[in-house]
Design an enzyme around this catalytic site. Structure first.
Site, PDB file in Angstrom:
ATOM      1  CD  GLU A  86      26.515  -4.984  43.760  1.00  8.97           C
ATOM      2  OE1 GLU A  86      26.225  -4.483  42.651  1.00  8.97           O
ATOM      3  OE2 GLU A  86      27.403  -4.504  44.499  1.00  8.97           O
TER       4      GLU A  86
ATOM      5  CG  ASP B 157      20.274   0.478  35.501  1.00 12.19           C
ATOM      6  OD1 ASP B 157      20.764   0.006  36.534  1.00 12.19           O
ATOM      7  OD2 ASP B 157      20.854   1.330  34.801  1.00 12.19           O
TER       8      ASP B 157
END
Ligand code: ADE
Length: 228
Positions: free
Chosen positions: A11, A195
């Site tokens: 990230e 997701d």
């Protein structure tokens, strides 16, 4: 000093790629990278996954590095049907879906002297809307629910949606929000969807972690440019 944090190496790596030169500091089991971008002093770090590690990192960024604003970049599971993989959502407010002392008559997500929702900083949300407009990005906004659980279960996801009216879920945002709120430091939590917190979530997360992390990180860098 502006702090940029993520939970996982994937990230923050795209952020470090933009900064170029930086110095590293090891504090309390994490590495903090200090550098400059477009004349702005930045401290960048990943916390490790979950609310406890996220609280520690946010606290160090504020107390040790004197961060005056904190931007979080990372991925999330979608709750809202509107959110597809790679979409960006900025938190308007955040809550802890796994905080439960309902046995004492309190609502989910609440403990005495706390609050169910911590509201994001309006000025940083304004900067984000301006960046989205300029870049032609469809930036969504909504409620993000945080808990120390990877959700891969339609029933659990539905419960979080119903209980908190949440649009996306992840594992750090509300912890960062609570710390920043306590120290009166404006914060901004951005997530790109990896997701849908369903049966396929584990597989999708692994597949899209890197690409969605980059989408989020690139947007955060554009926000820093806007603030420069
Ligand atoms: N971050 C990204 N996807 C997630 C999920 N399904 N549950 C918790 N955190 C997440």
């Amino acid at each position: 000093m502006i702090a940029i944090m993520g939970a996982m190496p994937e990230e923050i790596e795209p952020i470090l790629g933009h900064i170029g030169e930086y110095r590293s500091y090891a504090i309390a089991g994490n590495l903090y990278y200090q550098g400059r971008y477009k004349g702005i002093d930045l401290v960048v770090a990943y916390s490790k996954i979950g609310k406890v590690f996220a609280s520690l990192t946010a606290s160090v960024m504020i107390q040790h590095f004197k961060a005056k604003k904190l931007l979080f970049s990372g991925v999330a599971g979608a709750i809202s049907e509107d959110l597809k993989i790679g979409d960006l959502i900025a938190a308007t407010k955040l809550c802890q879906h796994d905080l439960d002392i309902t046995a004492f008559g309190h609502p989910y997500g609440y403990v005495p002297e706390g609050k169910v929702y911590v509201e994001s900083d309006e000025e940083l949300l304004f900067v984000a809307r301006e960046v989205a407009k300029e870049k032609g990005i469809d930036l969504k906004e909504g409620i993000i629910a945080t808990g120390d659980q990877f959700i891969a279960d339609p029933e659990k996801k539905e419960w979080i949606k119903k209980t908190f009216d949440a649009d996306a879920l992840e594992m750090e945002g509300a912890a960062v929000a609570v710390v920043c709120d306590a120290f009166d430091v404006p914060f901004f939590i951005l997530r790109s969807i990896s997701d849908a917190a369903d049966m396929d979530a584990g597989f999708d997360f692994d597949t899209f972690l890197e690409s969605s992390s980059k989408i989020s990180a690139d947007f955060i860098i554009s926000m820093v440019e806007k603030m420069a």
